[in-house]
Design a protein around this motif. Structure first.
Motif, PDB file in Angstrom:
ATOM      1  N   ASP A   1       0.841  -1.188   0.000  1.00  0.00           N
ATOM      2  CA  ASP A   1       0.000   0.000   0.000  1.00  0.00           C
ATOM      3  C   ASP A   1       0.882   1.245   0.000  1.00  0.00           C
ATOM      4  O   ASP A   1       2.116   1.170   0.091  1.00  0.00           O
ATOM      5  CB  ASP A   1      -0.954  -0.015   1.197  1.00  0.00           C
ATOM      6  CG  ASP A   1      -0.198  -0.069   2.518  1.00  0.00           C
ATOM      7  OD1 ASP A   1       1.048  -0.176   2.468  1.00  0.00           O
ATOM      8  OD2 ASP A   1      -0.840  -0.009   3.574  1.00  0.00           O
ATOM      9  N   GLU A   2       0.246   2.397  -0.092  1.00  0.00           N
ATOM     10  CA  GLU A   2       0.995   3.649  -0.217  1.00  0.00           C
ATOM     11  C   GLU A   2       1.907   3.877   0.981  1.00  0.00           C
ATOM     12  O   GLU A   2       3.049   4.330   0.825  1.00  0.00           O
ATOM     13  CB  GLU A   2       0.005   4.812  -0.369  1.00  0.00           C
ATOM     14  CG  GLU A   2       0.699   6.147  -0.637  1.00  0.00           C
ATOM     15  CD  GLU A   2      -0.286   7.279  -0.776  1.00  0.00           C
ATOM     16  OE1 GLU A   2      -0.164   8.012  -1.773  1.00  0.00           O
ATOM     17  OE2 GLU A   2      -1.158   7.416   0.102  1.00  0.00           O
ATOM     18  N   THR A   3       1.438   3.533   2.185  1.00  0.00           N
ATOM     19  CA  THR A   3       2.228   3.792   3.389  1.00  0.00           C
ATOM     20  C   THR A   3       3.532   3.009   3.376  1.00  0.00           C
ATOM     21  O   THR A   3       4.609   3.556   3.660  1.00  0.00           O
ATOM     22  CB  THR A   3       1.402   3.426   4.639  1.00  0.00           C
ATOM     23  OG1 THR A   3       0.181   4.148   4.612  1.00  0.00           O
ATOM     24  CG2 THR A   3       2.169   3.740   5.909  1.00  0.00           C
ATOM     25  N   SER A   4       3.450   1.735   3.011  1.00  0.00           N
ATOM     26  CA  SER A   4       4.671   0.919   2.999  1.00  0.00           C
ATOM     27  C   SER A   4       5.651   1.389   1.929  1.00  0.00           C
ATOM     28  O   SER A   4       6.867   1.382   2.143  1.00  0.00           O
ATOM     29  CB  SER A   4       4.316  -0.552   2.767  1.00  0.00           C
ATOM     30  OG  SER A   4       3.640  -0.723   1.539  1.00  0.00           O
ATOM     31  N   ILE A   5       5.126   1.829   0.790  1.00  0.00           N
ATOM     32  CA  ILE A   5       5.998   2.330  -0.286  1.00  0.00           C
ATOM     33  C   ILE A   5       6.685   3.608   0.163  1.00  0.00           C
ATOM     34  O   ILE A   5       7.899   3.787  -0.021  1.00  0.00           O
ATOM     35  CB  ILE A   5       5.185   2.556  -1.569  1.00  0.00           C
ATOM     36  CG1 ILE A   5       4.697   1.218  -2.132  1.00  0.00           C
ATOM     37  CG2 ILE A   5       6.021   3.284  -2.616  1.00  0.00           C
ATOM     38  CD1 ILE A   5       3.711   1.345  -3.274  1.00  0.00           C
ATOM     39  N   VAL A   6       5.904   4.513   0.786  1.00  0.00           N
ATOM     40  CA  VAL A   6       6.485   5.785   1.255  1.00  0.00           C
ATOM     41  C   VAL A   6       7.543   5.517   2.308  1.00  0.00           C
ATOM     42  O   VAL A   6       8.625   6.132   2.311  1.00  0.00           O
ATOM     43  CB  VAL A   6       5.366   6.712   1.793  1.00  0.00           C
ATOM     44  CG1 VAL A   6       5.970   7.903   2.517  1.00  0.00           C
ATOM     45  CG2 VAL A   6       4.468   7.165   0.659  1.00  0.00           C
ATOM     46  N   ASN A   7       7.269   4.584   3.226  1.00  0.00           N
ATOM     47  CA  ASN A   7       8.249   4.275   4.277  1.00  0.00           C
ATOM     48  C   ASN A   7       9.544   3.713   3.688  1.00  0.00           C
ATOM     49  O   ASN A   7      10.638   4.065   4.125  1.00  0.00           O
ATOM     50  CB  ASN A   7       7.653   3.272   5.267  1.00  0.00           C
ATOM     51  CG  ASN A   7       6.559   3.898   6.119  1.00  0.00           C
ATOM     52  OD1 ASN A   7       6.539   5.123   6.306  1.00  0.00           O
ATOM     53  ND2 ASN A   7       5.650   3.082   6.649  1.00  0.00           N
ATOM     54  N   ALA A   8       9.396   2.828   2.679  1.00  0.00           N
ATOM     55  CA  ALA A   8      10.590   2.253   2.050  1.00  0.00           C
ATOM     56  C   ALA A   8      11.417   3.324   1.345  1.00  0.00           C
ATOM     57  O   ALA A   8      12.654   3.381   1.469  1.00  0.00           O
ATOM     58  CB  ALA A   8      10.181   1.158   1.068  1.00  0.00           C
ATOM     59  N   LEU A   9      10.741   4.199   0.599  1.00  0.00           N
ATOM     60  CA  LEU A   9      11.453   5.276  -0.102  1.00  0.00           C
ATOM     61  C   LEU A   9      12.097   6.228   0.885  1.00  0.00           C
ATOM     62  O   LEU A   9      13.233   6.693   0.688  1.00  0.00           O
ATOM     63  CB  LEU A   9      10.487   6.034  -1.014  1.00  0.00           C
ATOM     64  CG  LEU A   9       9.940   5.263  -2.226  1.00  0.00           C
ATOM     65  CD1 LEU A   9       8.812   6.049  -2.885  1.00  0.00           C
ATOM     66  CD2 LEU A   9      11.043   5.001  -3.247  1.00  0.00           C
ATOM     67  N   SER A  10      11.383   6.538   1.958  1.00  0.00           N
ATOM     68  CA  SER A  10      11.913   7.451   2.968  1.00  0.00           C
ATOM     69  C   SER A  10      13.146   6.870   3.633  1.00  0.00           C
ATOM     70  O   SER A  10      14.135   7.576   3.878  1.00  0.00           O
ATOM     71  CB  SER A  10      10.825   7.760   4.002  1.00  0.00           C
ATOM     72  OG  SER A  10      11.321   8.579   5.025  1.00  0.00           O
ATOM     73  N   GLN A  11      13.090   5.580   3.943  1.00  0.00           N
ATOM     74  CA  GLN A  11      14.246   4.931   4.559  1.00  0.00           C
ATOM     75  C   GLN A  11      15.464   4.984   3.630  1.00  0.00           C
ATOM     76  O   GLN A  11      16.587   5.216   4.082  1.00  0.00           O
ATOM     77  CB  GLN A  11      13.895   3.474   4.888  1.00  0.00           C
ATOM     78  CG  GLN A  11      14.953   2.751   5.713  1.00  0.00           C
ATOM     79  CD  GLN A  11      14.504   1.356   6.097  1.00  0.00           C
ATOM     80  OE1 GLN A  11      13.308   1.062   6.084  1.00  0.00           O
ATOM     81  NE2 GLN A  11      15.442   0.489   6.465  1.00  0.00           N
ATOM     82  N   THR A  12      15.212   4.771   2.331  1.00  0.00           N
ATOM     83  CA  THR A  12      16.308   4.863   1.354  1.00  0.00           C
ATOM     84  C   THR A  12      16.884   6.265   1.314  1.00  0.00           C
ATOM     85  O   THR A  12      18.116   6.450   1.270  1.00  0.00           O
ATOM     86  CB  THR A  12      15.806   4.469  -0.046  1.00  0.00           C
ATOM     87  OG1 THR A  12      15.296   3.149   0.001  1.00  0.00           O
ATOM     88  CG2 THR A  12      16.916   4.539  -1.078  1.00  0.00           C
ATOM     89  N   LEU A  13      16.025   7.255   1.314  1.00  0.00           N
ATOM     90  CA  LEU A  13      16.493   8.643   1.272  1.00  0.00           C
ATOM     91  C   LEU A  13      17.378   8.957   2.467  1.00  0.00           C
ATOM     92  O   LEU A  13      18.450   9.573   2.324  1.00  0.00           O
ATOM     93  CB  LEU A  13      15.295   9.586   1.225  1.00  0.00           C
ATOM     94  CG  LEU A  13      14.554   9.690  -0.104  1.00  0.00           C
ATOM     95  CD1 LEU A  13      13.262  10.483   0.060  1.00  0.00           C
ATOM     96  CD2 LEU A  13      15.434  10.354  -1.156  1.00  0.00           C
TER      97      LEU A  13
END
Length: 1721
Positions: free
Chosen positions: A108-120
């Motif tokens: 879902d959107e939350t998990s995708i955002v969290n993954a991208l944020s962690q990468t950043l």
């Protein structure tokens, strides 16, 4: 944010500007975090070998997200690891967006955002730990992708803003700190790009997360404000980062609540750099702000306008200002403003300011400024209309009605006004549009055409149809009536009008004015048919147009004929049934136009006929369903079937012996299509093909063009296959093994090709297999196997002879013919099927061995250091089996070796020449290479002992490879190693694709070996050729590299280019090694297959080439120049014009684009120019200067100079200006051209003044004056003035005073310097209509007129062109200071024959007179006339020009002077040529035809042409040719109309021919056969001339002689021939000639057309070129291109003669029978 200010896209601002395309095509490596990971998703991506495989792997990983929770994080890491726009990144982006929208499971959107944020967050920490700025920039650029339609990415940035924002801010500070210590312009430019990317990201963050940043990062924002102020005020920064910094400052001010204070500060700015702050305000205020601060926005607008006007010469500031004002216009147009109130009043003031700015820069020399101003004007008008600002619109009308605006400006303004206000209102307010603009420029100026179109379309919505058509269409028709250069553009407007309203068609077709060109009506009808526009009773329209259509088909204009054909053929649906009128016209077109000379017209005709035949096929499929086909086509057969029959009949008839290339090629191509239609529609060929079809196609096999042979044999095979009969036996064709052997062993290459195609056709029937001998038959294609066995035996016999005597083999069995036939048959085999049978393997193996033997036999010739003159020692006797000496053969007699009539026995007695041996040798190598290449490319290979189906073994493959390597290394004949390259390329292609490692690695190993060989310091002559541009070595390397591209790899290219560049730069290597390296580089840069792959190496190549100019050996210098020439073509493209001084803009490039592509060259050029300028100052040769200037002279300043790149061209100018004083004159010219090319137009006056100051300073030290320096300075002034076009009064005064003062002080007597001074004065004076300058300036401009030294003949003895310039200079001064009578006196007195007048001055005087007296009959293109002479005459007022011309035309002294001049003993051809031309137009002309014809015998060459003008004048003056000189005159015309003479001379014969027509009629009555023979022959020769204009004028002459009106003003030459023949026969009828006389005339005509005008009984030559023939009397040559006339078709004229005589005298049976007897004979 305004996109105009952020033009640099995120793709462009990637890590490396040069390699973005390569980055997006490269494989993605795993992030370092996963290097040692054993996870399945990592392994899957790692195992992918191509980008598509990686994309597929990403899809699989995404599908399996539920199995591994870490794979989502892996995709997030991979997303930021990929470059922008990479296919892998794009795929991840699509998958994540889809998953976020669906929101299912763990994705879902939350998990995708969290993954991208962690990468950043992780990447921020990792990047901060590194110091490499490029890595920082890569990460920042990658983050910008989150703001481009990626909500998850945007939310991830928001979630990580606490880490991201400080990091990006720190990056900007880091870049600025590093910039402060960098000095290289190209490296600094990279850092400017880094800063730009960072500022863009910060700006995006501020716009998206303003509140969050204000609350938590206020300190960082304050720090950023300081940094942005620093960037805005830094002149070195390009404009884009400065503009974005200004926008960021405005946003920060808004966040901090100091926006209004910020605006007040910006209003007070005086620094032009702070325009970026103004742009920031323009891009940040909204409608609410405008309601409150409209007065401030008005002031900001005024400030931008003020900065733009004050810095109009600075491109980046002006462009920035234009964009900002355009943005304001959009804002005012889009905002809702109340009718009353201060915001509206301010908006009106802003609009007035915008209009003034637009009018000021609408014609600016920068395209981008011009285009923005046009859009700005449109917005301004629309906004004025919206707020009812009528005053502004009226001001626009007033400007258009005044003389203040130029034509192009008026067109643009009116076009934009009409689009907003309406056409009627615009025309009512600007009445001069029709009166002046359209009346004078419609059809001549594309801007005016665009205006007319816009007004016409707008008016259509406002007027009734009747009013509209009379107003707009009648005007266009009125223009077309003149039928001049405006016609084409006017017809395009009419076609657009038809699309606007179809009723226009009927109006034009039935228009009462008869002078409307036929092409105009055709255009309108075609528009209807092509686009399917519905028109009432269109069939009736076409019926009424039928006669005009026939006339168009026979028109002399290619365009008109093609338009007519398009009208007939093209419809909106291909299934439309062919009508009778269409079929009739298509057949007429086919009869008279298949010999079209123009390749472009021929291709259009073929394309349209293909469409017609496709329509016919579709029609036949439909109509033949209910029609039974019989052996003959009856009268009641479908129209389409009869049409197809008639087309085939015409096409076969066109294949007569002697038809030109166009007729043969077109006919064969269309015939093939017709045969395939018959086959597809099951139409019996025996019912539709004429009897002579097979015979004609058999003769086409002897065509000199291989493409025609192939078409002919394909058609024959289809016919034979369809009819299932043996055509050779049925038609008794001379195609058998004996004849084929004779052709294949002929020394003529075209005979060999004919033999191969005959053999192919012979092999089409299996029953012929026994004629090749007795062999064990194979299952697959047994007859081809037998033929190859037979050919192999013949080849062995030739090889045996060659071993005994290569000299004899070169004559009697030159080998290459049989080899060509073998290759020809091999190309038609399926090697996969062939590989099944062992006999085929054996014959292929034997062929490989034979090929190697043949190469070894001929290699001494092609490997010789001079193969063109090599004759091997050969003392052997002729073998007995090749016959004894022919009886009665004269050994000393001259013979034509390539004559088809020379037999093999004859050849035994001919002395072998080196050319014959070379032909045998290199063509043998060619065919061997192509055969081996064909075998290795297509043959299955035995890769292991288990392979059952193979044709060649691995060992044979390696042997062939070594064979090719040896050929390419040792062969020195270009033709041989070029074909070896073709074969070797096929071998390399096969090796790259083979999946066996030891074979697959061979090309790379061979490349390494070759590079190692040329890198050795010892002499290489024994191994490879050091001369002839390294001969085959570059071809070998090119084959190895280009073949790898086909498997999608460039490893060899990288390896090769790297090593070659290193070798070129290695001074410790031998000169021979560097020479080879540069020759190979040249081949690679020229290779079209490498295309963009070599672009990244261009910089290194240019540096190597320029350094090579400084080499010590000539061979290395020569290779450097060749490499440089290849690079110029690679960079700037193939030169489109022959004029080096005025290159096409497509052969140039802006400095911005050039240095963005090749940034390394900026520093290199700068360093080399500095070095060269030092050498020039020390008066030493700067050898590397010339190539530098050649490149720089092709660059020009960009409108975007200094916006996104700070690599300014102006940096080069001081050094080039210094180099302009180098010792070599040509380099000085080039340096001056480069200065003009690089300088902006606005900087020209300042540069000229600086040069003038330097000249004045040098005058004070004239004793130590360096003439080279002075010449260079004057050259720069001259070139700059020439480019400036219209220098102002002050600049002219400074230049004139400088030159006068310098000459007065130095009294210099150098002819070259003085000529250049005069050229500068001429350049100034030629644009002046009067001398309105101050007295001092006028005195200076006229200073050289009183300079006595210029009248000294010794001064110009070694530089005679000085006299020409001095004469033109004096003419200009007289033009501007005295009445025109003084000009007349100066032209006539003293006479040009006076001893004090040099011949160069006399020639200039004659040129000026010619220009003044030119008329429609005097074509000046054949005379040498300089631009200065043309400019002088153009500068005269029309009244003065006419008065001068009248006075000169009536001048008796001038006539006598010219007559004296042509008799002068000191022969000066240019003067004599122009004197005769002038005599022909003077009123005092009194020469007789007889006298002129006698004079013609004394002159040869170029004098003939103007003398013929005098002959024509004498003919016209005496009202024709007197009977007593008619024969002599005709002989003279025959002499000048020979095909070897220039076109313009032959054309003059055409002009005189009509005056002899009455003598021709009388000659027919009085039976003067010599005159008839000559007149008839000359007329037909001119109607069949190779030049179109000559044929066209002669056709018009024929039409003029015909008494009755046939309803056509011009006809195609083939129709004119028929008309002339009919005219002759009609004259015979009119004089009641008896049968014997008619037969005598018929024989005469036949003889002239067969043998030529001057033919007698023993003569077998022809005046009509290679296409003429007469039974056995004509020897056809090998290639048509060797002939003077390849267009003529006398055989066609002979056939027309028979038709005309039979049709005219059909009531006289006795006469017809005798003509029939002659025809049979």
């Amino acid at each position: 944010m305004n996109s105009l200010c952020l033009r640099v896209s995120s793709v462009k601002t990637g890590e490396n500007v040069k390699k973005n395309a390569e980055m997006r095509a490269e494989l993605i490596t795993l992030p370092k975090l996963y290097d040692n990971s054993a996870a399945s998703y990592c392994l899957e991506l790692k195992n992918a070998r191509t980008v598509p495989e990686q994309v597929a792997a990403v899809k699989d990983i995404f599908k399996n997200l539920s199995r591994d929770a870490q794979s989502l994080q892996f995709l997030a890491d991979l997303f930021f690891h990929c470059p922008l726009k990479h296919p892998v990144r794009n795929q991840i982006l699509k998958l994540l967006i889809t998953a976020a929208n669906l929101g299912t499971g763990d994705t879902d959107e939350t998990s995708i955002v969290n993954a991208l944020s962690q990468t950043l967050k992780r990447l921020v920490e990792e990047t901060k730990a590194g110091i490499e700025s490029s890595i920082w920039n890569f990460f920042i650029t990658s983050m910008t992708g989150c703001f481009e339609n990626f909500q998850c990415g945007l939310k991830a940035i928001q979630q990580s803003i606490g880490e991201v924002f400080p990091f990006v801010s720190a990056a900007v500070q880091k870049y600025l700190t590093e910039l402060s210590v960098l000095s290289s312009p190209s490296v600094r430019n990279e850092y400017y790009l880094y800063v730009h990317n960072s500022i863009r990201l910060i700006l995006s963050c501020v716009q998206e997360f303003d509140t969050q940043l204000k609350d938590k990062h206020s300190a960082t924002l304050i720090q950023l404000g300081t940094i942005c102020q620093q960037i805005v005020h830094d002149d070195d920064f390009p404009m884009d980062p400065r503009t974005n910094s200004g926008i960021l400052l405005a946003h920060i001010a808004k966040l901090n609540g100091t926006y209004e204070n910020f605006i007040q500060e910006v209003k007070l700015t005086k620094n032009p750099n702070e325009i970026a702050l103004c742009v920031g305000i323009i891009n940040t205020f909204d409608q609410h702000d405008f309601q409150h601060i409209s007065a401030d926005i008005r002031d900001i607008c005024s400030k931008i306008d003020e900065i733009a006007n004050a810095n109009a010469t600075v491109p980046n500031i002006l462009l920035c200002a234009t964009r900002a004002l355009y943005q304001i216009s959009k804002i005012i147009l889009n905002y809702e403003l109340k009718p009353q109130g201060s915001p509206t009043d301010d908006a009106k003031l802003i609009l007035r300011k915008l209009l003034i700015f637009t009018f000021g820069y609408l014609e600016h020399h920068m395209d981008s400024v011009r285009h923005l101003c046009r859009d700005l004007l449109r917005n301004t008008i629309a906004a004025a209309k919206k707020i009812n600002f009528d005053f502004l619109i009226q001001k626009i009308y007033d400007a258009c009605n005044s003389e203040r605006l130029s034509l192009s400006m008026k067109c643009v303004v009116l076009q934009q006004t009409a689009a907003i206000i309406g056409a009627d209102t615009t025309l009512l307010s600007c009445r001069e549009v029709f009166q002046f603009i359209f009346a004078e420029q419609l059809g001549r100026d594309f801007m005016v055409n665009n205006l007319y179109e816009a007004l016409m379309f707008a008016s259509h919505k406002e007027m009734t149809f009747d009013t509209w058509i009379k107003f707009w269409i009648d005007y266009l028709l009125g223009v077309t009536i003149y039928n001049d250069e405006r016609l084409v553009d006017t017809e395009r407007l009419i076609v657009k009008a038809v699309k606007c309203d179809p009723r226009v068609v009927r109006y034009i077709i039935f228009h009462p004015v008869t002078q409307i060109p036929i092409s105009t009506k055709i255009s309108t009808l075609w528009a209807v048919r092509k686009h399917g526009i519905k028109v009432e009773d269109f069939s009736g329209l076409m019926e009424s147009f039928k006669h005009h259509l026939t006339s168009s088909i026979l028109s002399s204009s290619d365009e008109t004929r093609i338009m007519a054909l398009r009208l007939i053929v093209e419809t909106n649906k291909t299934t439309v049934m062919l009508a009778l009128w269409e079929c009739e016209n298509l057949l007429t077109y086919l009869e008279y136009n298949t010999n079209c000379q123009s390749p472009a017209t021929r291709q259009k005709m073929l394309s349209l006929f293909n469409k017609a035949l496709m329509r016919c096929e579709l029609n036949l499929v439909k109509v033949l369903k209910d029609h039974k086909l019989f052996n003959t086509i009856a009268d009641d057969a479908p129209l389409q079937l009869k049409f197809l029959r008639d087309v085939i009949k015409n096409l076969v008839k066109n294949l007569f012996q002697g038809a030109n290339f166009s007729r043969r090629s077109v006919s064969l191509q269309l015939l093939q299509q017709c045969i395939m239609i018959c086959k597809n529609c099951a139409i019996p060929l025996d019912s539709i093909l004429p009897e002579e079809t097979v015979k004609s196609l058999n003769e086409s096999l002897t065509d000199s063009y291989e493409a025609n042979k192939e078409l002919a044999v394909n058609i024959l095979q289809v016919i034979e296959e369809t009819l299932n009969i043996n055509l050779i036996e049925k038609h008794k064709l001379n195609i058998n093994p004996t004849h084929i052997r004779t052709l294949l062993t002929s020394i003529r290459p075209t005979d060999s090709v004919t033999g191969a195609y005959q053999l192919e056709f012979y092999c089409h029937r299996p029953e012929h297999i026994n004629h090749f001998g007795t062999y064990k038959q194979t299952d697959y294609n047994a007859i081809y196997y037998a033929a190859l066995r037979w050919l192999k035996q013949e080849l062995k016999a030739g090889l045996k002879m060659a071993k005994e005597s290569l000299l004899q083999a070169a004559k009697l069995n030159p080998l290459y013919g049989i080899l060509f036939a073998i290759k020809h048959l091999l190309q038609r085999l399926d090697f996969k099927i062939v590989s099944i049978e062992i006999p085929w393997r054996i014959i292929i193996a034997e062929l490989i061995l034979l090929c190697k033997e043949l190469t070894s036999i001929v290699s001494p010739v092609v490997n010789s250091s001079s193969p063109e003159g090599h004759l091997p020692n050969d003392f052997s006797d002729l073998p007995a089996e090749y016959g004894e000496e022919a009886s009665g053969y004269d050994k000393n007699a001259d013979c034509k070796i390539l004559s088809s009539k020379l037999s093999k026995v004859d050849l035994t007695n001919v002395k072998t020449t080196p050319q014959m041996v070379l032909l045998c040798a290199w063509r043998t190598v060619k065919e061997v290479s192509l055969i081996l290449g064909e075998i290795v490319l297509r043959s299955p290979i035995q890769l292991s002992k288990l392979t059952e189906q193979f044709l060649i073994t691995k060992e044979q493959l390696l042997e062939i490879g070594e064979h090719f390597k040896q050929l390419l290394a040792e062969t020195k004949h270009r033709g041989a190693f070029e074909q070896a390259y073709v074969g070797f390329s096929k071998l390399c292609c096969r090796l790259w694709r083979v999946e066996v490692t030891d074979l697959n690695s061979l090309p790379m190993q061979w490349l390494r070996d070759m590079l190692t060989l040329i890198s050795k310091d010892e002499q290489l002559n024994e191994k490879i050729c050091a001369t002839r541009r390294s001969a085959g070595v570059p071809f070998m390397v090119q084959a190895l590299i280009t073949s790898e591209l086909q498997v999608g790899s460039t490893k060899t290219l990288y390896y090769c280019m790297t090593h070659l560049v290193q070798l070129c730069n290695a001074s410790e290597r031998s000169a021979e090694s560097r020479t080879h390296a540069m020759n190979i580089l040249r081949a690679l840069f020229r290779c079209t297959e490498l295309n963009e792959a070599v672009v990244e190496y261009v910089s290194d190549g240019v540096m190597c080439a320029i350094r090579g100019y400084n080499a010590e050996t000539w061979s290395e210098k020569n290779s450097a120049t060749l490499l440089f020439a290849a690079l110029i073509t690679r960079i700037f493209g193939v030169q489109r014009t022959r004029d080096w001084d005025n290159l096409n803009v497509r052969n140039k490039m802006t400095g911005r684009i050039f240095f963005l592509r090749y940034p390394k060259l900026y520093d290199f050029f700068l360093a080399q120019l500095q070095e060269a300028s030092e050498l020039v100052r020390n008066q030493q040769k700067a050898l590397k200067l010339h190539p530098l200037l050649l490149i720089l002279s092709r660059l020009y300043p960009s409108a975007l100079e200094g916006t996104e790149s700070n690599l300014m061209l102006s940096e080069f100018i001081p050094y080039i200006s210094t180099c302009a004083s180098c010792p070599e004159m040509q380099t000085r010219y080039l340096a001056s051209k480069a200065v003009v090319a690089l300088i902006s137009k606005d900087a020209i006056p300042v540069t000229v003044l600086r040069m003038c100051a330097e000249v004045v300073i040098s005058a004070d030290n004239h004793k130590t004056l360096n003439l080279n320096v002075l010449h260079g300075q004057l050259l720069q002034i001259y070139m700059l003035i020439k480019a400036h076009k219209q220098p102002d009064e002050e600049l002219v005064g400074d230049i004139a005073t400088t030159l006068a003062l310098f000459q007065e002080k130095t009294q210099i007597k150098n002819a070259i310097i003085l000529k250049l001074m005069m050229d500068i004065f001429i350049e100034i004076l030629k644009n002046q209509s009067s001398l309105t300058y101050p007295k001092e300036t006028r005195t200076s401009l006229l200073f050289l007129t009183t300079h006595k030294e210029l009248y000294n003949p010794d001064l110009s003895f070694y530089y005679p062109v000085l006299r020409k310039s001095f004469y033109i200079y004096n003419l200009h001064t007289l033009r501007l200071t005295l009445p025109y009578g003084a000009l007349s006196d100066y032209l006539l007195s003293p006479p040009i024959t006076h001893p004090t007048v040099p011949l160069e001055q006399a020639e200039t005087c004659l040129s000026v007179m010619l220009l003044l007296l030119r008329n429609n009959y005097l074509d000046l293109s054949e005379f040498e006339i300089t631009n200065e002479e043309i400019y002088f005459v153009q500068s005269l007022d029309s009244d003065v020009r006419e008065n001068l011309a009248d006075e000169l035309r009536r001048s008796k002294p001038l006539y006598l002077t010219l007559k004296e001049l042509i008799q002068k003993p000191l022969y000066y051809p240019e003067c004599v040529i122009k004197a005769y031309a002038l005599i022909s137009v003077l009123d005092s002309f009194d020469m007789t035809i007889n006298h002129l014809l006698k004079q013609s015998k004394k002159h040869t060459g170029d004098v003939k042409s103007p003398l013929t003008l005098c002959v024509e004048r004498a003919v016209m003056k005496h009202g024709g040719v007197e009977p007593k000189v008619s024969q002599t005159c005709l002989e003279y015309l025959l002499e000048i109309s020979q095909p070897s003479n220039p076109d313009h001379l032959r054309l003059k014969a055409v002009y005189i021919m009509p005056h002899l027509n009455r003598h021709f009629c009388k000659a027919l009555e009085r039976k003067r056969l010599p005159f008839i023979r000559m007149y008839f022959g000359l007329t037909m020769a001119l109607l069949m001339d190779d030049d179109f204009d000559i044929r066209d004028h002669m056709a018009r002459s024929v039409l003029g002689n015909i008494p009755e009106d046939i309803g056509m003003t011009n006809v195609v030459d083939t129709m004119a021939q028929r008309l002339f023949l009919q005219y002759m026969v009609d004259q015979l009828q009119a004089c009641r000639a008896d049968d014997n006389y008619i037969i005598e005339i018929f024989k005469l005509m036949h003889e002239v057309l067969s043998l030529g005008i001057a033919a007698d009984e023993d003569c077998n030559s022809s005046a009509f070129g290679s296409n003429s023939s007469s039974s056995s009397a004509v020897d056809f040559e090998v290639f048509d291109k060797n002939e003077a006339n390849v267009y003529a078709e006398p055989q066609k004229a002979i056939a027309d003669t028979y038709v005309v005589f039979k049709n005219t005298f059909k009531t006289r049976p006795r006469l017809l029978s005798r003509i029939a007897e002659l025809e049979v004979a």
